[in-house]
Design an enzyme around this catalytic site. Structure first.
Site, PDB file in Angstrom:
ATOM      1  N   LYS A   1       0.816  -1.225   0.000  1.00  0.00           N
ATOM      2  CA  LYS A   1       0.000   0.000   0.000  1.00  0.00           C
ATOM      3  C   LYS A   1       0.850   1.277   0.000  1.00  0.00           C
ATOM      4  O   LYS A   1       0.450   2.273  -0.602  1.00  0.00           O
ATOM      5  CB  LYS A   1      -0.950   0.004   1.199  1.00  0.00           C
ATOM      6  CG  LYS A   1      -2.056  -1.053   1.075  1.00  0.00           C
ATOM      7  CD  LYS A   1      -3.026  -0.993   2.230  1.00  0.00           C
ATOM      8  CE  LYS A   1      -3.968  -2.189   2.183  1.00  0.00           C
ATOM      9  NZ  LYS A   1      -4.981  -2.152   3.251  1.00  0.00           N
TER      10      LYS A   1
ATOM     11  N   GLY B   1      -3.676   0.534  18.911  1.00  0.00           N
ATOM     12  CA  GLY B   1      -2.770   0.300  17.784  1.00  0.00           C
ATOM     13  C   GLY B   1      -2.435   1.613  17.104  1.00  0.00           C
ATOM     14  O   GLY B   1      -3.271   2.528  17.078  1.00  0.00           O
TER      15      GLY B   1
ATOM     16  N   MET C   1     -10.696  -5.109  13.980  1.00  0.00           N
ATOM     17  CA  MET C   1     -10.442  -4.956  12.534  1.00  0.00           C
ATOM     18  C   MET C   1     -10.080  -6.275  11.851  1.00  0.00           C
ATOM     19  O   MET C   1     -10.334  -6.449  10.666  1.00  0.00           O
ATOM     20  CB  MET C   1      -9.324  -3.951  12.295  1.00  0.00           C
ATOM     21  CG  MET C   1      -9.799  -2.521  12.336  1.00  0.00           C
ATOM     22  SD  MET C   1      -8.554  -1.524  11.515  1.00  0.00           S
ATOM     23  CE  MET C   1      -9.040   0.087  12.059  1.00  0.00           C
TER      24      MET C   1
HETATM   25  P1  ATR Z   1      -0.823  -2.315  10.497  1.00  0.00           P
HETATM   26  O1  ATR Z   1      -0.293  -1.623   9.298  1.00  0.00           O
HETATM   27  O2  ATR Z   1      -1.711  -3.484  10.216  1.00  0.00           O
HETATM   28  O3  ATR Z   1      -1.444  -1.374  11.480  1.00  0.00           O
HETATM   29  P2  ATR Z   1       1.697  -2.411  11.915  1.00  0.00           P
HETATM   30  O4  ATR Z   1       2.106  -1.114  11.333  1.00  0.00           O
HETATM   31  O5  ATR Z   1       2.687  -3.530  11.967  1.00  0.00           O
HETATM   32  O6  ATR Z   1       0.453  -3.029  11.172  1.00  0.00           O
HETATM   33  O7  ATR Z   1       1.133  -2.133  13.383  1.00  0.00           O
HETATM   34  C1  ATR Z   1       0.760  -3.147  14.230  1.00  0.00           C
HETATM   35  C2  ATR Z   1       0.159  -2.532  15.484  1.00  0.00           C
HETATM   36  O8  ATR Z   1      -0.223  -3.586  16.372  1.00  0.00           O
HETATM   37  C3  ATR Z   1       1.131  -1.670  16.275  1.00  0.00           C
HETATM   38  O9  ATR Z   1       0.407  -0.620  16.871  1.00  0.00           O
HETATM   39  C4  ATR Z   1       1.679  -2.636  17.325  1.00  0.00           C
HETATM   40  O10 ATR Z   1       2.158  -2.012  18.494  1.00  0.00           O
HETATM   41  P3  ATR Z   1       3.676  -1.432  18.546  1.00  0.00           P
HETATM   42  O11 ATR Z   1       3.664  -0.146  17.767  1.00  0.00           O
HETATM   43  O12 ATR Z   1       3.946  -1.256  19.981  1.00  0.00           O
HETATM   44  O13 ATR Z   1       4.523  -2.502  17.896  1.00  0.00           O
HETATM   45  C5  ATR Z   1       0.413  -3.395  17.634  1.00  0.00           C
HETATM   46  N1  ATR Z   1       0.647  -4.726  18.239  1.00  0.00           N
HETATM   47  C6  ATR Z   1       1.090  -5.832  17.629  1.00  0.00           C
HETATM   48  N2  ATR Z   1       1.131  -6.868  18.483  1.00  0.00           N
HETATM   49  C7  ATR Z   1       0.688  -6.390  19.672  1.00  0.00           C
HETATM   50  C8  ATR Z   1       0.498  -6.964  20.970  1.00  0.00           C
HETATM   51  N3  ATR Z   1       0.767  -8.244  21.206  1.00  0.00           N
HETATM   52  N4  ATR Z   1       0.021  -6.178  21.953  1.00  0.00           N
HETATM   53  C9  ATR Z   1      -0.262  -4.891  21.712  1.00  0.00           C
HETATM   54  N5  ATR Z   1      -0.096  -4.274  20.529  1.00  0.00           N
HETATM   55  C10 ATR Z   1       0.377  -5.021  19.512  1.00  0.00           C
END
Ligand code: ATR
Length: 263
Positions: free
Chosen positions: A67, A127, A215
């Protein structure tokens, strides 16, 4: 020859977009073919150009991980794609590549289809990745007045708030860490990838909410389980997926299928 469409990504096998667009086409009596297209990670641009070199090619959807590359490739961008810094819908006009992002509007339509009101509402989004960035502006356009972005890594939520504040000047936008979750919200949205990786999110008792939207879809979600245990109405991301597809279909074909017919 029918109008040609495709969804491009890597991986792409799991995509439900062809099935959805063929259902919309049947309902609206439009003759089209919509295929999956796998691109190698360093071959996105060539694959897009190859697709649009066909005289019958009309539009492409873009999914993970392309994207941001699609955003960079477009010479014309919608306002919401510019703010999202990501493009999920491509088409050609006068030989120039146009891009839009229908993900956020897809979420708004899915929430409306559930009859959950967004007007004057307070929303907590958990997130701070691309999924969150893409929905802030459409939520603000839909009448939301307050958005808190909570993230495991607080600095990322703060960065997103500072990046997006000027795009949504009329709403209250704030950031917090996951350990600071509290307060009253109309809707909470899980935009993390936690349920995709099987991780647990803890929603403290001090956090109150009327509705919960996850989501992701098709995976067990601790977020949804906790909301259900409180008796709160919940929904998962299939409606959003259908919503973004309907918006893309509308851009390309000028006809808008009814979301409720497909969820
Ligand atoms: P996307 O584009 O789908 O939003 P991304 O940019 O990889 O994917 O973001 C993933 C989000 O999920 C982030 O906000 C991440 O938190 P961090 O910024 O602290 O990494 C969050 N996330 C992923 N696994 C998580 C978990 N186990 N607990 C809490 N937040 C999580």
């Amino acid at each position: 020859m029918s109008k040609q469409f495709a969804v491009i990504g890597n991986p792409i096998e799991h995509s439900r977009s062809p099935e959805l667009h063929h259902q919309f086409a049947e309902k609206t009596h439009i003759d089209l073919s919509y295929k999956k297209r796998l691109a190698e990670l360093d071959d996105f641009e060539v694959s897009v150009k190859d697709f649009f070199s066909d005289a019958n090619a009309v539009g492409m959807n873009v999914t993970v991980p392309f994207k941001a590359q699609a955003f960079a490739l477009c010479t014309h961008l919608s306002e919401r794609a510019t703010i999202a810094k990501a493009v999920n819908t491509l088409w050609m006009e006068n030989g120039e590549l146009h891009g839009d992002n229908t993900d956020g509007q897809g979420l708004v339509e899915a929430i409306h289809a559930l009859d959950w009101s967004l007007q004057n509402s307070r929303i907590l989004i958990i997130g701070a990745g691309g999924a969150t960035r893409g929905v802030i502006y459409p939520l603000a356009q839909a009448g939301v007045t307050h958005i808190t972005i909570a993230n495991r890594t607080l600095a990322r939520a703060e960065q997103l708030v500072s990046d997006l504040r000027d795009a949504v000047p009329h709403i209250e936008l704030s950031a917090c860490g996951l350990d600071q979750l509290h307060g009253e919200y109309d809707l909470i949205i899980n935009a993390t990838s936690a349920s995709l990786t099987g991780d647990t999110l803890i929603l403290p008792e001090t956090l109150q909410f009327k509705y919960a939207y996850e989501m992701a879809y098709g995976k067990p979600s601790s977020f949804i389980d906790q909301a259900k245990a409180r008796g709160v109405p919940t929904s998962e991301g299939f409606g959003m997926l259908v919503g973004q597809a309907i918006e893309a279909f509308y851009i390309w074909n000028g006809v808008k299928p009814n979301l409720k017919d497909f969820i």
